[in-house]
Enzyme design. Structure first.
Site, mmCIF file in Angstrom:
data_model
loop_
_atom_site.group_PDB
_atom_site.id
_atom_site.type_symbol
_atom_site.label_atom_id
_atom_site.label_comp_id
_atom_site.label_asym_id
_atom_site.label_seq_id
_atom_site.Cartn_x
_atom_site.Cartn_y
_atom_site.Cartn_z
ATOM 1 N N ARG A 118 0.955 -1.186 0.267
ATOM 2 C CA ARG A 118 -0.056 -0.091 0.031
ATOM 3 C C ARG A 118 0.911 1.035 0.005
ATOM 4 N NH1 ARG A 118 -3.077 3.781 -0.544
ATOM 5 N NH2 ARG A 118 -5.112 4.054 1.053
ATOM 6 N N GLU B 90 -13.558 -18.592 30.193
ATOM 7 C CA GLU B 90 -12.454 -19.288 31.006
ATOM 8 C C GLU B 90 -11.926 -18.247 32.080
ATOM 9 O OE1 GLU B 90 -10.196 -22.243 29.215
ATOM 10 O OE2 GLU B 90 -11.591 -22.503 27.409
ATOM 11 N N GLU C 226 -10.070 -9.489 34.370
ATOM 12 C CA GLU C 226 -10.043 -9.126 35.759
ATOM 13 C C GLU C 226 -9.986 -10.387 36.644
ATOM 14 O OE1 GLU C 226 -11.620 -6.183 33.053
ATOM 15 O OE2 GLU C 226 -12.418 -8.131 33.415
#
Length: 410
Positions: free
Chosen positions: A275, A371, A375
């Site tokens: 790009r 799972e 936090e």
């Protein structure tokens, strides 16, 4: 812990897995309906021997009843991480299908009876039976000890009543490992794990429309009968079965995240080389170069932490809960950052439906929650650190400073 460097055999295997994911599994994934169990994909995982490797059986042994003894030895965490990372790089749907088979079945591997193993593990290994891990509830997700699904004693067994929610592979799984409260008011000590076939009377389910493309649903238990033959492990000790399963799979969730992050980075490196903007390729802009350098460094740090946690599990180290939590925490947060940065560097094209990064952008969010949310992982890490410090202080108190002399860091 050792410094990590994969040996040539492991490196070659990872390359082979990436190729399998791209060439054989990706086409099956693309044909599937989002939010539904892709049974042809699960069957292919069995036919390719990947489900057998998931459970730690020797490569090449038959995926039938004779494989059960080998499977019973349990999974190798590092091998599981290499599997998940490599498959995630080439086909996230295949990775997720494989991981869910393991998550739903590992309680049988570690705590099941011979009859339970013989009935279900060969079917899982062959890709004929779909497993599910039913722990979360509407009001008990991260706080798994607060489970409310009741197991009421009934004629030598129990009747299960309540609801499970956000269960991967529900309601289409063939069996569920279900965690229910057998002793009220006992917290984590009053939970029992049960193996519940999907055809039990009173068990119903419904699919949930979620951001993630893999199947997730809710289960309703209305006096579902279970017996002592359905118990996984010991009565009132099911929470340990759940935590042992999560300690194995948490680092491998990190491996899943690392695989996605690496795919996003590699796509970005190709894009910024092609790009052109502001008179040259994007890669020549210092801001872009610094961004991809940061992405690559974070990925490598997360990968090494995941491998270290897996090795700790395989070696039976005492600090597995802390290392597993650290690995999942860093890797999933890293993947979120890397995929987001990759989208930013690609621009609007990355958000077009069907673009790799659009797909990864949807996939990468959920691992920070399931799972054990980020936090919760931080809470586990802190708890383990406090316990280590207390233990060290107790040992120190028995040493030369125990008789009233000043401690060197008091």
């Amino acid at each position: 812990m050792p410094v990590f460097s994969l040996d040539p055999v492991q490196t070659a295997w990872c390359t082979q897995l990436r190729t399998l994911a791209a060439e054989k599994l990706r086409p099956l994934a693309e044909k599937a309906e989002p939010g539904r169990v892709n049974r042809p994909l699960v069957a292919a995982l069995g036919e390719l021997g990947l489900l057998e490797r998931l459970f730690g059986a020797a490569a090449g042994s038959p995926a039938g009843a004779e494989a059960t003894a080998a499977v019973g030895a349990g999974a190798r965490a590092l091998e599981l991480c290499l599997l998940r990372e490599s498959l995630a790089y080439g086909c996230t749907e295949a990775e997720t299908a494989l991981a869910l088979q393991g998550l739903g079945s590992y309680p049988i591997v570690q705590a099941g009876t011979a009859a339970q193993r013989e009935r279900w593990l060969p079917e899982v290994i062959a890709g004929r039976a779909v497993a599910a891990f039913a722990l979360s509830e509407p009001d008990a997700g991260s706080d798994a000890a607060a489970l409310a699904l009741k197991a009421v004693p009934d004629q030598g067994g129990w009747r299960l009543s309540g609801e499970k929610r956000w269960i991967s592979n529900a309601p289409e799984a063939d069996f569920y490992t279900v965690f229910a409260r057998t002793t009220q008011g006992a917290g984590a000590r009053g939970v029992t794990a049960f193996l519940v076939p999907a055809d039990r009377p009173g068990l119903a389910g419904a699919a949930l429309e979620m951001l993630s493309p893999h199947p997730i649903g809710a289960l309703t238990f209305t006096d579902v009968p279970v017996t002592r033959d359905d118990v996984l492990g010991d009565e009132d000790r099911g929470f340990r079965v759940a935590m042992n399963t999560l300690n194995l799979f948490r680092p491998s969730v990190g491996a899943f995240a690392v695989g996605m992050a690496q795919a996003a980075l590699d796509a970005t490196l190709g894009h910024i080389a092609r790009r052109c903007a502001f008179g040259g390729p994007l890669k020549d802009l210092q801001s872009v170069a610094h961004q991809v350098a940061e992405m690559a460094t974070r990925i490598e740090a997360a990968r090494l932490l995941v491998y270290a946690a897996a090795a700790a599990y395989d070696e039976g180290a005492a600090d597995v809960p802390k290392r597993s939590a650290m690995a999942k925490l860093l890797a999933t947060e890293t993947a979120q950052h890397v995929v987001d940065a990759a989208v930013q560097l690609h621009g609007a094209r990355a958000l077009q439906r069907g673009h790799l990064l659009e797909h990864l952008y949807r996939e990468v969010r959920a691992p920070r929650i399931y799972e054990g949310a980020t936090e919760v992982q931080r809470t586990i890490i802190a708890k383990e650190l406090y316990a280590e410090e207390l233990h060290a202080h107790e040992l120190h108190a028995e040493g030369p400073y125990a008789k009233g002399t000043k401690e060197p860091y008091a």
